[in-house]
Design a protein around this motif. Structure first.
Motif, short mmCIF file in Angstrom:
data_model
loop_
_atom_site.label_atom_id
_atom_site.label_comp_id
_atom_site.label_asym_id
_atom_site.label_seq_id
_atom_site.Cartn_x
_atom_site.Cartn_y
_atom_site.Cartn_z
N ALA A 186 0.52 -1.17 -0.23
CA ALA A 186 -0.11 -0.24 -0.05
C ALA A 186 0.56 1.71 -0.05
O ALA A 186 0.54 2.29 0.11
CB ALA A 186 -1.10 0.03 1.58
N ASN A 187 2.37 0.72 0.40
CA ASN A 187 3.17 2.77 0.37
C ASN A 187 3.99 2.03 -0.68
O ASN A 187 4.48 3.25 -1.05
CB ASN A 187 4.12 2.00 1.48
CG ASN A 187 3.41 1.72 2.98
OD1 ASN A 187 2.29 3.05 3.24
ND2 ASN A 187 3.54 1.27 3.53
N ALA A 188 3.55 1.89 -1.78
CA ALA A 188 4.18 2.15 -3.33
C ALA A 188 3.37 3.10 -3.65
O ALA A 188 2.43 3.55 -3.72
CB ALA A 188 4.18 0.35 -4.51
N ARG A 189 4.77 3.59 -4.50
CA ARG A 189 4.01 4.96 -5.57
C ARG A 189 3.18 4.12 -6.58
O ARG A 189 2.30 5.75 -6.78
CB ARG A 189 5.63 5.67 -6.20
CG ARG A 189 6.48 5.67 -5.02
CD ARG A 189 8.11 6.33 -5.79
NE ARG A 189 7.75 7.60 -6.87
CZ ARG A 189 8.56 8.21 -7.38
NH1 ARG A 189 9.87 7.59 -7.56
NH2 ARG A 189 8.06 9.56 -8.22
N ARG A 190 3.17 3.31 -6.82
CA ARG A 190 1.85 3.58 -8.21
C ARG A 190 0.97 2.93 -7.53
O ARG A 190 0.02 2.73 -5.82
CB ARG A 190 1.82 2.23 -8.74
CG ARG A 190 3.38 1.84 -9.42
CD ARG A 190 3.89 0.38 -10.15
NE ARG A 190 2.65 0.15 -10.40
CZ ARG A 190 2.86 -1.30 -10.79
NH1 ARG A 190 4.06 -1.64 -11.27
NH2 ARG A 190 1.42 -1.44 -12.03
N PRO A 191 -0.06 3.32 -8.12
CA PRO A 191 -1.49 2.76 -7.59
C PRO A 191 -1.57 1.29 -6.90
O PRO A 191 -1.38 0.42 -7.31
CB PRO A 191 -3.08 3.22 -8.40
CG PRO A 191 -2.12 4.50 -9.17
CD PRO A 191 -0.47 3.78 -9.17
N VAL A 192 -2.08 0.58 -6.19
CA VAL A 192 -3.14 -0.35 -5.85
C VAL A 192 -3.61 -0.96 -6.89
O VAL A 192 -3.35 -2.18 -7.00
CB VAL A 192 -3.53 -0.86 -4.09
CG1 VAL A 192 -4.14 -1.79 -4.11
CG2 VAL A 192 -2.36 -0.31 -3.09
N LEU A 223 -1.58 -4.68 -7.16
CA LEU A 223 -2.73 -5.87 -7.02
C LEU A 223 -2.59 -6.70 -8.66
O LEU A 223 -1.98 -7.72 -8.13
CB LEU A 223 -3.53 -5.18 -6.73
CG LEU A 223 -5.04 -6.40 -6.45
CD1 LEU A 223 -4.62 -7.72 -5.33
CD2 LEU A 223 -6.48 -6.12 -6.39
N GLY A 224 -2.66 -5.77 -9.43
CA GLY A 224 -2.68 -6.27 -10.45
C GLY A 224 -1.51 -7.19 -10.46
O GLY A 224 -1.03 -8.09 -11.06
N ALA A 225 0.24 -6.68 -10.68
CA ALA A 225 1.04 -7.30 -10.49
C ALA A 225 1.32 -8.15 -9.83
O ALA A 225 2.26 -9.77 -10.33
CB ALA A 225 2.65 -5.78 -10.63
N ALA A 226 0.89 -8.52 -7.80
CA ALA A 226 0.97 -9.45 -7.40
C ALA A 226 0.37 -10.77 -7.51
O ALA A 226 0.62 -11.63 -7.96
CB ALA A 226 0.52 -8.40 -6.43
N ILE A 227 -1.03 -10.29 -8.22
CA ILE A 227 -1.91 -11.30 -9.31
C ILE A 227 -0.53 -12.40 -10.35
O ILE A 227 -0.91 -13.58 -9.74
CB ILE A 227 -3.52 -11.77 -9.40
CG1 ILE A 227 -4.21 -10.38 -8.05
CG2 ILE A 227 -3.99 -12.49 -10.25
CD1 ILE A 227 -5.46 -10.42 -8.62
#
Length: 224
Positions: free
Chosen positions: A161-167, A185-189
């Protein structure tokens, strides 16, 4: 001179056929050398180096040195989103090509879009996440619901949640012409899909090919 962003400069950088091929090759999320990008663009190495210098100066690429090798990548997810959107416009209004072959079919089903999943599977997943209210729409923006945060945590999908990119971010899918899920989130999936060996990256392609078991697991977890 008009005020505001210089759209023409960016358009001219992307609009050259050789540079467009280079940028498209980098949409797979893998950094490539100048020699590899020269092959993708169909130009000589000196010509490729000139193109890459222009893309670097324009802020569209990053460069990382590792030993004797220098690797180029897209500068950001924002740049990747721009390329994906341009591909969508070209697909919709550009000259029609011959009937797609098997590789194109695989690309339409599931592929890498920079660092997240795209294609029919990804669009269906985003629709289902909205249906289950794990993701919510607010004024054309996507946000993670409280139940969604708990859901993904339980699946072992950690979200920074602290990344510079949107979740969460909508990314227009060129093949379906509707949105799939980008952001952290898309990247994590996608990371989970590859790490759990549900699917593999097809060699020399952005296509993501699910095994029968992996497809069943993906559908159970994200489409059920």
């Amino acid at each position: 001179m008009r005020e505001g962003p210089d759209i023409a400069r960016i358009a001219s950088l992307v609009g050259d056929p050789a540079r467009a091929n280079m940028l498209t090759a980098l949409m797979g999320g893998t950094a490539l050398t100048a020699s590899e990008l020269a092959l993708e663009a169909g130009v000589s190495l000196p010509t490729a180096s000139s193109h890459l210098s222009k893309l670097m100066d324009g802020g569209l690429l990053t460069l990382v040195s590792q030993g004797r090798h220098r690797y180029y990548g897209l500068a950001s997810a924002q740049v990747a989103g721009m390329i994906e959107a341009i591909i969508g416009v070209a697909e919709a209004v550009g000259p029609k090509r011959v009937r797609p072959g098997p590789r194109d079919t695989a690309m339409r089903m599931a592929r890498v879009c920079y660092d997240h999943l795209a294609g029919e599977q990804a669009v269906a997943m985003l629709d289902r996440l909205f249906d289950k209210k794990l993701l919510l729409r607010d004024d054309n923006q996507i946000r993670l619901s409280s139940s969604g945060a708990s859901h993904f945590s339980a699946l072992g999908i950690e979200i920074d949640a602290n990344a510079r990119r949107p979740v969460c971010r909508a990314c227009l899918d060129w093949s379906v012409r509707r949105s799939h899920l980008a952001g952290t989130l898309g990247a994590a999936i996608l990371d989970k899909i590859i790490a759990d060996k549900w699917a593999r990256r097809e060699k020399d392609s952005r296509a993501v090919v699910f095994s029968p078991k992996g497809k069943a697991e993906f559908e159970r977890m994200f489409l059920a």
